[in-house]
Design a protein around this motif. Structure first.
Motif, PDB file in Angstrom:
ATOM      1  N   ILE A  38       0.843  -1.198   0.000  1.00  0.00           N
ATOM      2  CA  ILE A  38       0.000   0.000   0.000  1.00  0.00           C
ATOM      3  C   ILE A  38       0.876   1.245   0.000  1.00  0.00           C
ATOM      4  O   ILE A  38       0.584   2.216  -0.700  1.00  0.00           O
ATOM      5  CB  ILE A  38      -0.972  -0.023   1.201  1.00  0.00           C
ATOM      6  N   ASN A  39       1.977   1.199   0.739  1.00  0.00           N
ATOM      7  CA  ASN A  39       2.921   2.331   0.746  1.00  0.00           C
ATOM      8  C   ASN A  39       3.501   2.565  -0.642  1.00  0.00           C
ATOM      9  O   ASN A  39       3.718   3.712  -1.043  1.00  0.00           O
ATOM     10  CB  ASN A  39       4.042   2.096   1.756  1.00  0.00           C
ATOM     11  N   GLN A  40       3.752   1.495  -1.395  1.00  0.00           N
ATOM     12  CA  GLN A  40       4.285   1.643  -2.751  1.00  0.00           C
ATOM     13  C   GLN A  40       3.265   2.302  -3.674  1.00  0.00           C
ATOM     14  O   GLN A  40       3.619   3.139  -4.506  1.00  0.00           O
ATOM     15  CB  GLN A  40       4.722   0.298  -3.309  1.00  0.00           C
ATOM     16  N   TYR A  41       1.990   1.935  -3.533  1.00  0.00           N
ATOM     17  CA  TYR A  41       0.935   2.605  -4.306  1.00  0.00           C
ATOM     18  C   TYR A  41       0.873   4.081  -3.926  1.00  0.00           C
ATOM     19  O   TYR A  41       0.731   4.943  -4.791  1.00  0.00           O
ATOM     20  CB  TYR A  41      -0.429   1.950  -4.053  1.00  0.00           C
ATOM     21  N   ASN A  42       0.991   4.357  -2.643  1.00  0.00           N
ATOM     22  CA  ASN A  42       0.969   5.729  -2.140  1.00  0.00           C
ATOM     23  C   ASN A  42       2.112   6.550  -2.751  1.00  0.00           C
ATOM     24  O   ASN A  42       1.903   7.675  -3.225  1.00  0.00           O
ATOM     25  CB  ASN A  42       1.068   5.695  -0.616  1.00  0.00           C
ATOM     26  N   ILE A  43       3.303   5.984  -2.765  1.00  0.00           N
ATOM     27  CA  ILE A  43       4.476   6.668  -3.326  1.00  0.00           C
ATOM     28  C   ILE A  43       4.281   6.912  -4.823  1.00  0.00           C
ATOM     29  O   ILE A  43       4.566   8.006  -5.326  1.00  0.00           O
ATOM     30  CB  ILE A  43       5.756   5.845  -3.060  1.00  0.00           C
ATOM     31  N   ALA A  44       3.789   5.901  -5.536  1.00  0.00           N
ATOM     32  CA  ALA A  44       3.583   6.046  -6.981  1.00  0.00           C
ATOM     33  C   ALA A  44       2.592   7.179  -7.271  1.00  0.00           C
ATOM     34  O   ALA A  44       2.840   8.019  -8.139  1.00  0.00           O
ATOM     35  CB  ALA A  44       3.091   4.727  -7.585  1.00  0.00           C
ATOM     36  N   PHE A  45       1.482   7.222  -6.538  1.00  0.00           N
ATOM     37  CA  PHE A  45       0.501   8.282  -6.767  1.00  0.00           C
ATOM     38  C   PHE A  45       1.015   9.641  -6.306  1.00  0.00           C
ATOM     39  O   PHE A  45       0.729  10.654  -6.938  1.00  0.00           O
ATOM     40  CB  PHE A  45      -0.843   7.953  -6.108  1.00  0.00           C
ATOM     41  N   ASN A  46       1.786   9.672  -5.220  1.00  0.00           N
ATOM     42  CA  ASN A  46       2.359  10.950  -4.780  1.00  0.00           C
ATOM     43  C   ASN A  46       3.278  11.527  -5.855  1.00  0.00           C
ATOM     44  O   ASN A  46       3.288  12.735  -6.087  1.00  0.00           O
ATOM     45  CB  ASN A  46       3.115  10.789  -3.459  1.00  0.00           C
ATOM     46  N   ASP A  47       4.038  10.654  -6.519  1.00  0.00           N
ATOM     47  CA  ASP A  47       4.910  11.137  -7.591  1.00  0.00           C
ATOM     48  C   ASP A  47       4.112  11.538  -8.827  1.00  0.00           C
ATOM     49  O   ASP A  47       4.481  12.489  -9.517  1.00  0.00           O
ATOM     50  CB  ASP A  47       5.983  10.099  -7.929  1.00  0.00           C
TER      51      ASP A  47
END
Length: 137
Positions: A38-47
């Motif tokens: 979930i953190n990886q999805y969060n990072i991808a969308f933040n970028d």
């Protein structure tokens, strides 16, 4: 119910990046996805938000925009959190960019299933090829 509702008359394809991120995180959490994923999805969308801006409509991202984003990841994204500013390099490793692509392909597929998108522009971008370093003993 505390979920965000679309105003009456709002079309589903008028979802911005921030709303899309919230939906994906919620869906993945409900599916029981590991917190690290979930953190990886969060990072991808933040970028994505950092690159396109918070108000960018998810449906307005075309293939050229997606390619520009991957190019930005590889060559321009900088690590502001680095303690060593003179060492902070620009761009992520190809393997990290491939991880972004994997998460964004999956997220966009979910958005298609939810009726928000018609096509997955990230599925048209192949993984970045790179040489794996061999250890010599």
């Amino acid at each position: 119910m505390c979920a965000k509702r679309l105003r009456k008359g709002t079309k589903l394809n008028q979802v911005d990046l921030s709303d899309a991120k919230d939906r994906i995180i919620k869906i993945k959490t409900l599916e029981g996805m590991a917190q690290s994923t979930i953190n990886q999805y969060n990072i991808a969308f933040n970028d994505l938000i950092k690159f396109f801006g918070n108000e960018k409509l998810i449906a307005s991202i075309d293939l050229n925009n997606a390619r520009d984003f991957v190019d930005w990841l590889l060559h321009e994204k900088s690590d502001e959190k680095s303690r060593f500013k003179q060492v902070a390099k620009k761009g992520v490793k190809p393997s990290s960019a491939n991880n972004y692509l994997q998460k964004l392909r999956a997220a966009f597929n979910i958005l298609i299933r939810e009726g928000i998108l018609d096509e997955n522009v990230f599925s048209q971008i192949k993984n970045i090829k790179f040489q794996k370093k061999r250890l010599r003993f």
